[in-house]
Design a protein around this motif. Structure first.
Motif, mmCIF file in Angstrom:
data_model
loop_
_atom_site.group_PDB
_atom_site.id
_atom_site.type_symbol
_atom_site.label_atom_id
_atom_site.label_comp_id
_atom_site.label_asym_id
_atom_site.label_seq_id
_atom_site.Cartn_x
_atom_site.Cartn_y
_atom_site.Cartn_z
ATOM 1 N N PHE A 27 0.838 -1.205 0.000
ATOM 2 C CA PHE A 27 0.000 0.000 0.000
ATOM 3 C C PHE A 27 0.871 1.253 0.000
ATOM 4 N N ASP B 228 2.862 1.665 -3.329
ATOM 5 C CA ASP B 228 2.007 2.183 -4.399
ATOM 6 C C ASP B 228 1.849 3.697 -4.295
ATOM 7 N N LYS B 229 1.856 4.207 -3.058
ATOM 8 C CA LYS B 229 1.644 5.639 -2.851
ATOM 9 C C LYS B 229 2.938 6.453 -2.963
ATOM 10 N N ASN C 226 -0.727 -4.926 -7.450
ATOM 11 C CA ASN C 226 -1.183 -5.650 -6.272
ATOM 12 C C ASN C 226 -2.479 -6.368 -6.611
ATOM 13 N N THR D 204 -5.254 -3.841 -8.427
ATOM 14 C CA THR D 204 -5.119 -2.399 -8.199
ATOM 15 C C THR D 204 -4.539 -1.669 -9.408
ATOM 16 N N GLN E 82 -9.199 0.602 -5.933
ATOM 17 C CA GLN E 82 -8.117 1.573 -5.737
ATOM 18 C C GLN E 82 -7.061 1.039 -4.788
ATOM 19 N N GLU E 83 -7.499 0.300 -3.781
ATOM 20 C CA GLU E 83 -6.558 -0.287 -2.828
ATOM 21 C C GLU E 83 -7.180 -1.510 -2.182
#
Length: 535
Positions: A227, A230-231, A394, A409, A436-437
């Motif tokens: 997570f 990805d950000k 992911n 994702t 989205q997540e």
């Protein structure tokens, strides 16, 4: 080293004025931590706690909670952490299973006069240290009893990067066994523990800020790692290493972070004290395969085939200093998992692995993730591996109602067609959904239930859930008129509000009156919003 407290007292004296634990707005030195733990110790002594008793800790992740843990061990007892938000029935089951003698749930203040006092009974390496509850595949939690030796052997492995000049983060829930490496790995190595609050963990910019303020080593679950990567993958750049575990690592996420820091794959079931194997992937390298590596210090691993013989592929058995005492109060389950194999005491992990050409262990999947659908045995992690190989950052594959569902994702309109060329028909997902997540549980692992209910549950089933919530016991089908079930106007308002919240809709009290069945409400809501989430 065979005694947790003898090691800790040395650090309390050597690093007396050094910061032991820091939170966002307060901190405590090793001397202060000793003083606070002595306050909790005196409270336990007044309650008659003796060696080998079990004490429950019901405190939020905090300086006080860690001091309470130290106090319990000073008393010669063992601790377990019970989350105050657990249902009362679960709490009672946990307490009765391990015969809890006392509970620490108060926030106390340190007494400076107790800063240099060390008065506690000697502990042995075999003495019960802590208990972690793990539910496994049953609804009844199992109490895993870990002795001092299991924790101590972790300190002998240099790959974890634990040393006095460094700071280690603490983000794991206290009831999660990863907190052991953060807390005891930190204190017994003379490190500073940087404790992040729940609020901070939920905000990636707060996490990045705390890392930049001096965190060197961080442990996080695979799902939370993915997570954050990805950000903002560059947030890890100032770490000397990030230790990732809890689930199978994603090759693409690991390679992204290797541009900034070293990644350590930390594999291990709770029953073998946090880590069983480690694999260090150095910063700047590019990995072609994810391995779980080689055994942790004081641990032996064995790959066993279905005939019970050593092999290069099969189930992983773990032996050595990390093996738990067993499942407390559950001799039947203990005898199933903790066995004698070729003259050794080992734990059967239930994980399928193979040995690669470099002599490292590669994780293949859980024996219990190999589900059977229509007579075919399917490994869900093989599906995930294949999907990630197509550039999907992911994903999560799971089974509901004998159907395979896949959440991804990364948008990919052609993924379904590509998978038809790579997987047999019986392994193809029934539905692929872009999200989205991937939602996470409180422990930082994939929340499959939330994922299914938010993105895969059909519109009619979602409506049925809502109506059943307000009409408990009613036998509802898609044509049932809810007003024939004795519903009142206040409940109608509640139903309208819940539907609007779940479907991001805008229906009124009167819409429910005019469309009083699941079928009619479904038709009224239409397909536009529901279909928008799907590929």
């Amino acid at each position: 080293m065979n005694n947790i407290l003898s090691s800790l007292v040395g650090n309390m004296q050597t690093f007396r004025d050094k910061t032991a634990i820091t939170e966002s707005s307060r901190s405590i030195t090793y001397g202060g931590l000793n003083a606070l733990s002595n306050v909790y110790l005196r409270q336990l002594q007044k309650q008659g706690i003796q060696a080998h008793d079990v004490v429950a800790i019901e405190l939020e992740r905090s300086i006080e909670a860690i001091a309470a843990m130290v106090a319990v061990l000073k008393a010669g007892a063992a601790y377990t952490v019970i989350n105050k938000d657990y249902p009362d029935s679960r709490k009672q089951t946990m307490r009765s299973t391990i015969q809890v003698k006392a509970t620490i749930n108060e926030v106390l203040q340190p007494d400076p006069l107790l800063e240099d006092i060390w008065d506690f009974p000697a502990r042995s390496a075999e003495q019960l240290c802590y208990i972690v509850f793990t539910s496994g595949t049953t609804s009844t939690p199992k109490a895993v009893g870990i002795p001092d030796r299991g924790v101590l052997r972790l300190l002998g492995d240099e790959r974890l990067g634990l040393s006095p000049e460094k700071t280690i983060s603490h983000i794991s829930p206290l009831e999660f066994d990863a907190s052991i490496i953060e807390i005891w790995g930190g204190l017994l190595s003379g490190m500073t523990i940087s404790l992040l609050s729940k609020t901070e963990i939920l905000n990636i910019y707060h996490v990045e800020k705390r890392i930049s303020q001096g965190i060197d080593v961080m442990w996080i679950t695979c799902s939370l790692f993915n997570f954050w990567v990805d950000k903002k993958p560059e947030m890890f750049r100032s770490l000397s290493r990030v230790i990732v575990g809890g689930e199978q690592l994603s090759l693409s996420h690991v390679n992204e972070v290797l541009k900034y820091t070293t990644v350590v794959n930390g594999y291990g079931p709770t029953e073998n004290t946090v880590f069983t194997t480690l694999d260090v992937m150095e910063q700047g390298s590019v990995m072609k395969e994810i391995a779980i590596g080689t055994p942790v210090h004081g641990t032996q691993t064995f790959i066993v085939n279905e005939s019970g013989e050593s092999a290069v592929e099969g189930e992983l058995y773990a032996g050595g200093q990390g093996v738990a005492i067993g499942y407390l109060g559950n001799p039947e389950k203990t005898n199933e998992a903790f066995i004698r194999w070729q003259g050794r005491d080992v734990y059967k992990t239930g994980d399928l692995v193979r040995l690669n050409e470099e002599g490292k262990i590669v994780y293949l999947g859980r024996k219990d993730t190999q589900v059977k659908i229509n007579g075919y045995r399917i490994d869900l992690q093989e599906i995930e591996y294949t999907v990630r190989a197509q550039g999907i950052r992911n994903c999560h594959a799971f089974v509901r109602e004998k159907k395979i569902y896949l959440a991804i994702t990364t948008r990919s309109e052609q993924l379904g067609q590509v998978l038809k060329q790579l997987l047999p028909m019986y392994m193809l997902p029934s539905r692929i959904v872009y999200v989205q997540e991937i939602p996470l549980t409180a422990n930082g692992k994939t929340d499959t239930r939330a994922l299914y209910e938010q993105h895969f549950l059909s519109k009619n089933k979602k409506l049925a859930q809502i109506l059943q919530q307000y009409l408990p016991g009613a036998a509802l089908n898609e044509q049932t008129n809810i007003f024939e079930q004795g519903i009142d106007s206040v409940t109608v308002w509640e139903i309208a509000r819940e539907i609007n919240q779940r479907f991001n809709a805008d229906i009124s009290f009167f819409d429910v009156f005019e469309h009083p069945s699941i079928e009619q409400l479904s038709n009224m809501l239409g397909e536009e919003h529901y279909a928008a989430n799907y590929l």
